[in-house]
Design an enzyme around this catalytic site. Structure first.
Site, PDB file in Angstrom:
ATOM      1  N   LEU A  33       0.811  -1.219   0.000  1.00  0.00           N
ATOM      2  CA  LEU A  33       0.000   0.000   0.000  1.00  0.00           C
ATOM      3  C   LEU A  33       0.845   1.271   0.000  1.00  0.00           C
ATOM      4  O   LEU A  33       1.893   1.339   0.628  1.00  0.00           O
ATOM      5  CB  LEU A  33      -0.925   0.002   1.224  1.00  0.00           C
ATOM      6  CG  LEU A  33      -1.900  -1.177   1.315  1.00  0.00           C
ATOM      7  CD1 LEU A  33      -2.746  -1.075   2.588  1.00  0.00           C
ATOM      8  CD2 LEU A  33      -2.808  -1.250   0.087  1.00  0.00           C
ATOM      9  N   HIS A  34       0.336   2.264  -0.725  1.00  0.00           N
ATOM     10  CA  HIS A  34       0.959   3.596  -0.760  1.00  0.00           C
ATOM     11  C   HIS A  34      -0.163   4.621  -0.599  1.00  0.00           C
ATOM     12  O   HIS A  34      -1.339   4.258  -0.466  1.00  0.00           O
ATOM     13  CB  HIS A  34       1.743   3.774  -2.063  1.00  0.00           C
ATOM     14  CG  HIS A  34       0.957   3.449  -3.307  1.00  0.00           C
ATOM     15  ND1 HIS A  34      -0.165   4.152  -3.686  1.00  0.00           N
ATOM     16  CD2 HIS A  34       1.107   2.464  -4.234  1.00  0.00           C
ATOM     17  CE1 HIS A  34      -0.644   3.653  -4.808  1.00  0.00           C
ATOM     18  NE2 HIS A  34       0.097   2.613  -5.155  1.00  0.00           N
ATOM     19  N   HIS A  37      -3.458   4.212  -2.636  1.00  0.00           N
ATOM     20  CA  HIS A  37      -4.417   3.270  -2.041  1.00  0.00           C
ATOM     21  C   HIS A  37      -5.105   3.905  -0.828  1.00  0.00           C
ATOM     22  O   HIS A  37      -6.326   3.780  -0.655  1.00  0.00           O
ATOM     23  CB  HIS A  37      -3.701   2.013  -1.536  1.00  0.00           C
ATOM     24  CG  HIS A  37      -3.041   1.189  -2.586  1.00  0.00           C
ATOM     25  ND1 HIS A  37      -1.697   0.948  -2.597  1.00  0.00           N
ATOM     26  CD2 HIS A  37      -3.544   0.505  -3.655  1.00  0.00           C
ATOM     27  CE1 HIS A  37      -1.378   0.161  -3.620  1.00  0.00           C
ATOM     28  NE2 HIS A  37      -2.480  -0.119  -4.283  1.00  0.00           N
ATOM     29  N   GLN A  61      -4.918 -12.044 -13.164  1.00  0.00           N
ATOM     30  CA  GLN A  61      -4.778 -10.824 -13.956  1.00  0.00           C
ATOM     31  C   GLN A  61      -3.347 -10.597 -14.442  1.00  0.00           C
ATOM     32  O   GLN A  61      -3.054  -9.592 -15.074  1.00  0.00           O
ATOM     33  CB  GLN A  61      -5.303  -9.601 -13.202  1.00  0.00           C
ATOM     34  CG  GLN A  61      -4.463  -9.139 -12.030  1.00  0.00           C
ATOM     35  CD  GLN A  61      -5.193  -8.066 -11.228  1.00  0.00           C
ATOM     36  OE1 GLN A  61      -6.176  -8.323 -10.558  1.00  0.00           O
ATOM     37  NE2 GLN A  61      -4.715  -6.841 -11.325  1.00  0.00           N
ATOM     38  N   GLN A 148      -8.586   6.340 -10.435  1.00  0.00           N
ATOM     39  CA  GLN A 148      -8.485   6.786 -11.825  1.00  0.00           C
ATOM     40  C   GLN A 148      -7.122   6.428 -12.421  1.00  0.00           C
ATOM     41  O   GLN A 148      -6.943   6.419 -13.624  1.00  0.00           O
ATOM     42  CB  GLN A 148      -8.741   8.304 -11.874  1.00  0.00           C
ATOM     43  CG  GLN A 148      -8.561   8.973 -13.222  1.00  0.00           C
ATOM     44  CD  GLN A 148      -9.593   8.535 -14.248  1.00  0.00           C
ATOM     45  OE1 GLN A 148     -10.627   7.956 -13.893  1.00  0.00           O
ATOM     46  NE2 GLN A 148      -9.320   8.789 -15.520  1.00  0.00           N
ATOM     47  N   GLN A 153      -9.431   0.128 -16.277  1.00  0.00           N
ATOM     48  CA  GLN A 153     -10.021  -0.797 -15.300  1.00  0.00           C
ATOM     49  C   GLN A 153     -11.300  -0.201 -14.713  1.00  0.00           C
ATOM     50  O   GLN A 153     -12.316  -0.886 -14.582  1.00  0.00           O
ATOM     51  CB  GLN A 153      -8.999  -1.060 -14.199  1.00  0.00           C
ATOM     52  CG  GLN A 153      -9.543  -1.757 -12.982  1.00  0.00           C
ATOM     53  CD  GLN A 153      -8.438  -2.064 -11.969  1.00  0.00           C
ATOM     54  OE1 GLN A 153      -7.668  -2.975 -12.158  1.00  0.00           O
ATOM     55  NE2 GLN A 153      -8.364  -1.283 -10.910  1.00  0.00           N
ATOM     56  N   VAL A 176      -3.219   9.933  -7.158  1.00  0.00           N
ATOM     57  CA  VAL A 176      -2.302  10.534  -6.186  1.00  0.00           C
ATOM     58  C   VAL A 176      -0.882  10.407  -6.741  1.00  0.00           C
ATOM     59  O   VAL A 176      -0.486   9.332  -7.206  1.00  0.00           O
ATOM     60  CB  VAL A 176      -2.411   9.845  -4.809  1.00  0.00           C
ATOM     61  CG1 VAL A 176      -1.397  10.411  -3.831  1.00  0.00           C
ATOM     62  CG2 VAL A 176      -3.827  10.001  -4.261  1.00  0.00           C
ATOM     63  N   MET A 184       1.732   7.473  -8.064  1.00  0.00           N
ATOM     64  CA  MET A 184       2.142   6.428  -7.123  1.00  0.00           C
ATOM     65  C   MET A 184       1.718   5.066  -7.654  1.00  0.00           C
ATOM     66  O   MET A 184       0.635   4.922  -8.215  1.00  0.00           O
ATOM     67  CB  MET A 184       1.519   6.680  -5.762  1.00  0.00           C
ATOM     68  CG  MET A 184       2.126   7.882  -5.106  1.00  0.00           C
ATOM     69  SD  MET A 184       1.639   7.991  -3.390  1.00  0.00           S
ATOM     70  CE  MET A 184       2.476   9.520  -2.976  1.00  0.00           C
ATOM     71  N   SER A 186       2.620   0.608  -6.802  1.00  0.00           N
ATOM     72  CA  SER A 186       3.419  -0.406  -6.117  1.00  0.00           C
ATOM     73  C   SER A 186       4.618  -0.799  -6.974  1.00  0.00           C
ATOM     74  O   SER A 186       5.652  -1.201  -6.463  1.00  0.00           O
ATOM     75  CB  SER A 186       2.573  -1.645  -5.827  1.00  0.00           C
ATOM     76  OG  SER A 186       1.397  -1.283  -5.148  1.00  0.00           O
TER      77      SER A 186
HETATM   78  P1  AMP Z   1      -3.549  -2.041  -7.158  1.00  0.00           P
HETATM   79  O1  AMP Z   1      -3.124  -2.418  -5.785  1.00  0.00           O
HETATM   80  O2  AMP Z   1      -2.456  -1.521  -8.005  1.00  0.00           O
HETATM   81  O3  AMP Z   1      -4.389  -3.101  -7.821  1.00  0.00           O
HETATM   82  O4  AMP Z   1      -4.530  -0.804  -6.968  1.00  0.00           O
HETATM   83  C1  AMP Z   1      -5.661  -0.886  -6.152  1.00  0.00           C
HETATM   84  C2  AMP Z   1      -6.523   0.335  -6.357  1.00  0.00           C
HETATM   85  O5  AMP Z   1      -5.773   1.509  -6.034  1.00  0.00           O
HETATM   86  C3  AMP Z   1      -6.988   0.508  -7.804  1.00  0.00           C
HETATM   87  O6  AMP Z   1      -8.330   0.971  -7.810  1.00  0.00           O
HETATM   88  C4  AMP Z   1      -6.036   1.546  -8.334  1.00  0.00           C
HETATM   89  O7  AMP Z   1      -6.557   2.297  -9.409  1.00  0.00           O
HETATM   90  C5  AMP Z   1      -5.839   2.408  -7.113  1.00  0.00           C
HETATM   91  N1  AMP Z   1      -4.598   3.185  -7.211  1.00  0.00           N
HETATM   92  C6  AMP Z   1      -3.352   2.690  -7.465  1.00  0.00           C
HETATM   93  N2  AMP Z   1      -2.461   3.708  -7.542  1.00  0.00           N
HETATM   94  C7  AMP Z   1      -3.158   4.850  -7.323  1.00  0.00           C
HETATM   95  C8  AMP Z   1      -2.801   6.237  -7.291  1.00  0.00           C
HETATM   96  N3  AMP Z   1      -1.550   6.653  -7.493  1.00  0.00           N
HETATM   97  N4  AMP Z   1      -3.787   7.138  -7.051  1.00  0.00           N
HETATM   98  C9  AMP Z   1      -5.066   6.727  -6.857  1.00  0.00           C
HETATM   99  N5  AMP Z   1      -5.462   5.440  -6.876  1.00  0.00           N
HETATM  100  C10 AMP Z   1      -4.516   4.522  -7.110  1.00  0.00           C
END
Ligand code: AMP
Length: 283
Positions: A33-34, A37, A61, A148, A153, A176, A184, A186
């Site tokens: 997480l960042h 998230h 996926q 977004q 997705q 973000v 940001m 992962s």
């Molecule tokens: P992930 O863990 O990469 O599958 O992301 C989980 C959720 O966090 C998804 O809905 C992503 O679109 C969202 N997400 C990932 N990075 C960001 C970011 N920098 N800003 C906003 N939402 C994010």
């Protein structure tokens, strides 16, 4: 915060919460997480009575040769961060329970899932829609928050919710970014210090597009050429795509017309693949 790992336990929990009239909000993630998230968790916290953050690195996926095995994982730190951001229940299922031997059913949103990201990752969105549908049936949320950052997705899940009559309100939260503009992700940990510096070019090229549209430029090719030059100067090893589409439908546009346009891109630095996008209002 409570951590739940079993599907059945999560389902009875959700059922009980619904019986009591609680509004459940879910934030699906793959962990590591960042602040991106955590902004989704904060948004869910504002809208729902009970916030369920899910943490699951979803194998379906990832395509063959992609980074499933080496995807960054740090569940202990994730527990701390999720709790601090206002998560009530952290749902961390085991892969064997999510996909037991004999698993055969997939959810597929046609069309939208074959363009842009889908063209480079042919089975990616089938995995996403499948796991999100499963998580919806397990967590039984009233609302779900997505980012977004993964614009395609978000569009595909909106389409799935509509097509399957899911009684779930979707919230798409803004991207973000780091202080230099890098979105940001992962996957940013894969970048070498040199690549990390150069990676600011993604946002810079999107800002270039925004400025061009603001100045009145309406030719897609002209803007794309300028963007690709910025990316090449940052020594990306490949530009998978720089796409100009209608937000929502992802229909490719030939010319930049009102009311707005989504510019989405995917590039690679070595093995690391990064995506970013911007919605630009057009008057
Ligand atoms: P992930 O863990 O990469 O599958 O992301 C989980 C959720 O966090 C998804 O809905 C992503 O679109 C969202 N997400 C990932 N990075 C960001 C970011 N920098 N800003 C906003 N939402 C994010």
């Amino acid at each position: 915060m409570e951590t739940v790992t079993r599907i059945g336990e999560m389902q009875s929990h959700a059922e009980e919460l619904r019986r009591k009239g609680a509004m459940i909000g879910v934030v699906p993630t793959m962990g590591y997480l960042h602040d991106g998230h955590l902004s989704l968790v904060a948004r869910a916290r504002k809208e729902a009575d009970v916030v369920v953050t899910t943490l699951f690195v979803n194998p379906t996926q990832f395509g063959p040769g992609e980074d499933f095995e080496r995807y960054p994982r740090d569940p202990e730190n994730d527990e701390r961060l999720a709790s601090r951001a206002g998560t009530d229940i952290l749902f961390m299922p085991a892969t064997e329970e999510m996909y037991p031997a004999g698993f055969k059913t997939y959810v597929l949103t046609e069309g939208l899932s074959t363009v842009l990201e889908g063209a480079f990752r042919p089975t990616h969105f089938r995995g996403v829609t499948t796991v999100v549908m499963k998580l919806f049936h397990i967590v039984k949320p009233h609302l779900a928050v997505f980012g977004q950052k993964d614009a395609q997705q978000a569009a595909i899940i909106s389409q799935m919710v509509k097509d399957m009559n899911l009684d779930i309100r979707l919230i798409i939260a803004p991207i973000v970014r780091e202080s230099d503009g890098l979105a940001m992700s992962s996957r940013n940990v894969y970048l070498s210090p040199e690549e990390r510096k150069n990676a600011v070019a993604l946002f810079r090229s999107l800002r270039f597009a925004e400025d061009a549209v603001r100045r009145g430029e309406r030719r897609v090719e002209t803007i794309r050429n300028g963007m690709e030059e910025i990316l090449r100067n940052a020594h990306v090893s490949a530009v998978d795509y720089v796409a100009f589409v209608r937000p929502g439908t992802f229909e490719v546009v030939e010319r930049i017309d009102p009311p707005d346009i989504l510019v989405a891109l995917a590039v690679r630095f070595g093995k690391t693949r990064l995506i970013d996008n911007i919605v630009i209002p057009v008057s």
